[in-house]
Design a protein around this motif. Structure first.
Motif, PDB file in Angstrom:
ATOM      1  N   PRO A  15     -38.320 -28.672  57.583  1.00  0.00           N
ATOM      2  CA  PRO A  15     -39.345 -29.310  58.418  1.00  0.00           C
ATOM      3  C   PRO A  15     -39.781 -28.381  59.557  1.00  0.00           C
ATOM      4  N   ASP A  16     -41.047 -28.485  59.938  1.00  0.00           N
ATOM      5  CA  ASP A  16     -41.591 -27.602  60.979  1.00  0.00           C
ATOM      6  C   ASP A  16     -40.873 -27.768  62.311  1.00  0.00           C
ATOM      7  N   ASP A  17     -40.388 -29.001  62.591  1.00  0.00           N
ATOM      8  CA  ASP A  17     -39.767 -29.223  63.903  1.00  0.00           C
ATOM      9  C   ASP A  17     -38.251 -28.994  63.874  1.00  0.00           C
ATOM     10  N   ALA A  18     -37.736 -28.476  62.751  1.00  0.00           N
ATOM     11  CA  ALA A  18     -36.280 -28.240  62.666  1.00  0.00           C
ATOM     12  C   ALA A  18     -35.875 -27.119  63.618  1.00  0.00           C
ATOM     13  N   LEU A  19     -34.676 -27.247  64.181  1.00  0.00           N
ATOM     14  CA  LEU A  19     -34.181 -26.244  65.128  1.00  0.00           C
ATOM     15  C   LEU A  19     -33.152 -25.340  64.449  1.00  0.00           C
ATOM     16  N   VAL A  20     -32.990 -24.159  65.005  1.00  0.00           N
ATOM     17  CA  VAL A  20     -31.924 -23.262  64.536  1.00  0.00           C
ATOM     18  C   VAL A  20     -30.592 -23.993  64.716  1.00  0.00           C
ATOM     19  N   GLY A  21     -29.740 -23.941  63.701  1.00  0.00           N
ATOM     20  CA  GLY A  21     -28.460 -24.646  63.783  1.00  0.00           C
ATOM     21  C   GLY A  21     -28.461 -25.935  62.986  1.00  0.00           C
ATOM     22  N   GLU A  22     -29.659 -26.457  62.671  1.00  0.00           N
ATOM     23  CA  GLU A  22     -29.713 -27.692  61.881  1.00  0.00           C
ATOM     24  C   GLU A  22     -29.357 -27.389  60.424  1.00  0.00           C
ATOM     25  N   ILE A  23     -28.914 -28.429  59.748  1.00  0.00           N
ATOM     26  CA  ILE A  23     -28.507 -28.285  58.350  1.00  0.00           C
ATOM     27  C   ILE A  23     -29.615 -28.837  57.448  1.00  0.00           C
ATOM     28  N   VAL A  24     -29.962 -28.074  56.421  1.00  0.00           N
ATOM     29  CA  VAL A  24     -30.873 -28.593  55.397  1.00  0.00           C
ATOM     30  C   VAL A  24     -30.115 -28.626  54.070  1.00  0.00           C
ATOM     31  N   THR A  25     -30.477 -29.583  53.241  1.00  0.00           N
ATOM     32  CA  THR A  25     -29.754 -29.762  51.983  1.00  0.00           C
ATOM     33  C   THR A  25     -30.697 -29.527  50.814  1.00  0.00           C
ATOM     34  N   CYS A  26     -30.208 -28.828  49.814  1.00  0.00           N
ATOM     35  CA  CYS A  26     -31.017 -28.590  48.616  1.00  0.00           C
ATOM     36  C   CYS A  26     -31.177 -29.910  47.862  1.00  0.00           C
ATOM     37  N   PRO A  27     -32.410 -30.314  47.559  1.00  0.00           N
ATOM     38  CA  PRO A  27     -32.624 -31.597  46.881  1.00  0.00           C
ATOM     39  C   PRO A  27     -32.080 -31.594  45.452  1.00  0.00           C
ATOM     40  N   ASP A  28     -31.938 -30.419  44.852  1.00  0.00           N
ATOM     41  CA  ASP A  28     -31.478 -30.345  43.468  1.00  0.00           C
ATOM     42  C   ASP A  28     -29.955 -30.295  43.362  1.00  0.00           C
TER      43      ASP A  28
END
Lengths: 57, 286
Positions: A15-28
């Motif tokens: 997401p555009d508003d995500a910050l450094v340090g946040e976790i993103v998860t692979c949808p697959d």
């Protein structure tokens, strides 16, 4: 911003508003990645740490 | 202008709220990944650009604790102090500190072998609550209701290779409503209080275990006990957890050093992040 999953090559949406340090998860494949750095048009991901026994309050 | 540094290792709701709020307040704020910091015995404070005051928000207890000791060595003011983190991160030290300062707390036995632990329970009877002395989010917290289960759990602990597992922290089971009270204490003030209700089929009240928060009134008694508890462990930004004993009233059972306040934020009208920032600024100006 889109990034390719380092494990399964699927597309991860950062997401555009995500910050450094946040976790993103692979949808697959469900792998977790931490946002290592982020600029207007570049984002770098690194494998997230797994939950430690001493995590939390 | 005060330069605030928020140390994190995994961003949660709390760190993001503090960062956003600091920006809105016009405070200079930096988010720094604790995993990237190294310190040596020769390090000097000016070599690390970590601002005037550091909010230690690492999710990993030991990373946060020992990094704090390094940063205090360099002369940085850190919230919370190493000593506070050490006490709050260890239930045995917390219980002893609360008892020493006459803060009402559940009666707790400390035993240093499985057989001594069984003997301690023999003296008081079931049910009791077994807790790991270091642990979080309710992990490893077990109600023990009979000999059979107690023996099994102790056997598992003895066979496990964790030396801390052989330290037995056995607490009386408090007759309480199916909830506890989480108070957010910031400096000398109690900022918010919430009831935390256990999730269905769950006995622990941790929000991390699906517990639900509801606003709680800040009574005189609650305020007095929570502030005394916070001061006993050394003060700062703390989550003081209390149970409502049917006979004795409020008992403090735990104090959290890196308090999570998502549950409290959802139901309280108080701006918790803002209070934490204001307090951090006063620590620098002191």
């Amino acid at each position: 911003m889109k990034k390719e999953c380092q494990d399964c090559s699927a597309e991860i949406n950062v997401p555009d508003d995500a910050l450094v340090g946040e976790i993103v998860t692979c949808p697959d494949c469900g792998a977790d990645f931490e946002i290592a750095s982020k600029t207007q048009n570049e984002v770098d991901l690194k494998p997230a740490e797994s939950v430690g026994e001493d995590w939390g309050q | 202008m005060v330069d605030l540094c928020v140390l994190y290792d995994k961003l949660r709701f709390e760190e993001k709220s503090i960062y956003d709020k600091a920006l809105k307040k016009g405070i200079k704020v930096q988010m720094t990944d604790a995993k990237n910091i190294t310190v040596t015995t020769d390090s000097k404070r000016k070599e690390l650009s970590l601002g005037d005051v550091i909010l230690q928000r690492s999710i990993s207890h030991f990373r946060g604790l020992y990094l704090t000791s390094c940063l205090e060595f360099l002369g940085f003011p850190v919230i919370n102090k190493f000593k506070v983190g050490e006490t709050c991160g260890n239930k045995l030290l917390t219980s002893l500190t609360l008892a020493k300062h006459k803060v009402p707390t559940p009666k707790t036995h400390f035993a240093f072998s499985a057989s001594a632990a069984m003997e301690a329970i023999g003296g008081t009877g079931f049910p009791v609550v077994l807790k790991p002395i270091i642990g979080s989010w309710g992990r490893g917290v077990f109600p023990l209701r009979d000999d059979e289960v107690a023996n099994m759990i102790f056997e598992m602990r003895e066979e496990d290779n964790n030396p801390l597992g052989r330290i037995y922290y056995i607490q009386e089971m408090i007759q309480r409503p199916p909830r506890d009270i989480r108070c957010i204490v910031v400096g000398d003030d109690i900022i918010a209080a919430v009831y935390r209700y256990s999730a269905q089929n769950e006995w622990r009240t941790n929000v991390a275990r699906g517990g639900k928060a509801e606003n709680a009134p800040i009574t005189k008694e609650l305020e007095e006990i929570a502030l005394r508890a916070a001061s006993a462990v050394g003060g700062g930004v703390l989550g003081v957890d209390l149970m409502e004993d049917e006979q004795r009233g409020l008992l403090v059972h735990e104090i959290n050093n890196t308090v999570e306040f998502r549950g409290a934020s959802n139901v309280s009208s108080v701006d918790i992040a803002s209070a934490i920032i204001d307090y951090s600024v006063t620590v620098v100006k002191r």
